[in-house]
Design an enzyme around this catalytic site. Structure first.
Site, short mmCIF file in Angstrom:
data_model
loop_
_atom_site.label_atom_id
_atom_site.label_comp_id
_atom_site.label_asym_id
_atom_site.label_seq_id
_atom_site.Cartn_x
_atom_site.Cartn_y
_atom_site.Cartn_z
N ASP A 1 45.57 76.53 -52.62
CA ASP A 1 46.59 77.33 -52.00
C ASP A 1 46.99 78.40 -52.86
OD1 ASP A 1 47.74 74.62 -53.64
OD2 ASP A 1 48.55 76.59 -54.42
N GLU B 1 41.38 63.47 -53.66
CA GLU B 1 39.95 64.02 -54.36
C GLU B 1 39.01 63.18 -54.59
OE1 GLU B 1 42.21 67.58 -56.55
OE2 GLU B 1 43.49 65.68 -56.74
N1 ADE Z 1 47.59 72.26 -57.74
C1 ADE Z 1 47.30 72.78 -56.55
N2 ADE Z 1 48.06 73.94 -56.02
C2 ADE Z 1 48.99 73.90 -56.98
C3 ADE Z 1 49.98 74.69 -57.28
N3 ADE Z 1 50.38 75.70 -56.34
N4 ADE Z 1 50.88 74.63 -58.35
C4 ADE Z 1 50.52 73.57 -59.27
N5 ADE Z 1 49.42 72.87 -59.25
C5 ADE Z 1 48.50 72.92 -58.14
#
Ligand code: ADE
Length: 252
Positions: free
Chosen positions: A216, A12
């Site tokens: 996600d 990142e």
């Molecule tokens: N950062 C990005 N996706 C995540 C997730 N599903 N759970 C916790 N931190 C995250």
């Protein structure tokens, strides 16, 4: 006035590092910090590490050792709010620690000693960051295009939840989100560091703002979507948003 730009993962941060001018590498507490100039603005780039404690240590070092004037977090998050899709951008107005529970001694999610369940971000810095994101989205010219999205990215402003757990199950995401929403705390996204940095910045009365790109949906495919997004897209988002932010901060 120096701005700290915090990222969770090297992927990142890589785009920011590539553009850093007069970069000076410093190591404290096993962490690498990069001091320099980004788009005419004095910055310290740092990795938060993963999870709340690592992030709190990094934030404290930035304040105590580097005397930064503000901290901005750029990273990714799992979208859990309705309509928060992969590729969208979330700017945090405030944070909650979803894994804090000292009930029945204290209200659920309350970090004892703080005014409320929600740890607020700085209003003015958050407004500047939101403007920067908005400008990026308006003039995106396909810059944010990627194979994970199926609509133009949108900006969401609101509550983000942090905890020491990667959420990779729709059931767990539901169990996390539902009681918070019922208590009047609708969560847009989950991640693992922001609330800790918000807490440290409240302690020091230092302005804090955070932007998270949705990598996600914190569901059963999160463990596949997250690394793919991190590798292919996250750095591009961070680069554009931080450039727009630095230009705004330099002009104020
Ligand atoms: N950062 C990005 N996706 C995540 C997730 N599903 N759970 C916790 N931190 C995250």
């Amino acid at each position: 006035m120096t701005t700290a730009i915090l990222s969770a993962l090297p992927e990142e941060q890589s785009g920011l590092l590539a553009r850093l001018e007069q970069g000076q590498r410093l190591v404290h507490a096993g962490r690498v910090f990069w001091r320099g100039n980004l788009h005419g603005h004095g910055v310290v780039l740092a990795l938060s590490g993963i999870g709340k404690v690592a992030a709190a240590t990094t934030a404290t070092l930035l304040i105590e050792r580097f005397r930064v004037a503000r901290i901005v977090f750029t990273g990714v998050a799992g979208g859990v709010g309705e309509g928060v899709s992969v590729g969208d951008i979330v700017v945090a107005q405030d944070y909650v620690q979803h894994d804090m529970d000292a009930s029945p001694l204290f209200d659920r999610w309350l970090v004892p000693g703080y005014a409320g369940v929600r740890l607020p971000c700085d209003t003015a810095l958050t407004a500047t960051l939101s403007e920067a994101v908005n400008d990026c989205l308006v003039s995106a010219n396909g810059h944010f295009d990627h194979e994970f999205m199926n609509a133009a990215p949108r900006l969401h402003l609101g509550l983000v939840a942090s905890g020491d757990r990667f959420i990779s199950s729709a059931d767990v995401a539901h169990a996390l989100r539902t009681p918070l929403a019922a208590a009047g705390h609708p969560v847009l996204a989950v991640e693992m560091e922001g609330a800790a940095v918000a807490q440290v910045c409240l302690d020091y009365r230092l302005p804090f703002a955070a932007v998270r790109t949705v990598s996600d949906r914190a569901d059963d495919s999160a463990h596949v979507d997250f690394p793919a997004f991190i590798q292919k897209v996250a750095s591009r988002y961070a680069e554009r948003i931080v450039q727009a932010l630095c230009e705004k901060l330099s002009n104020r």
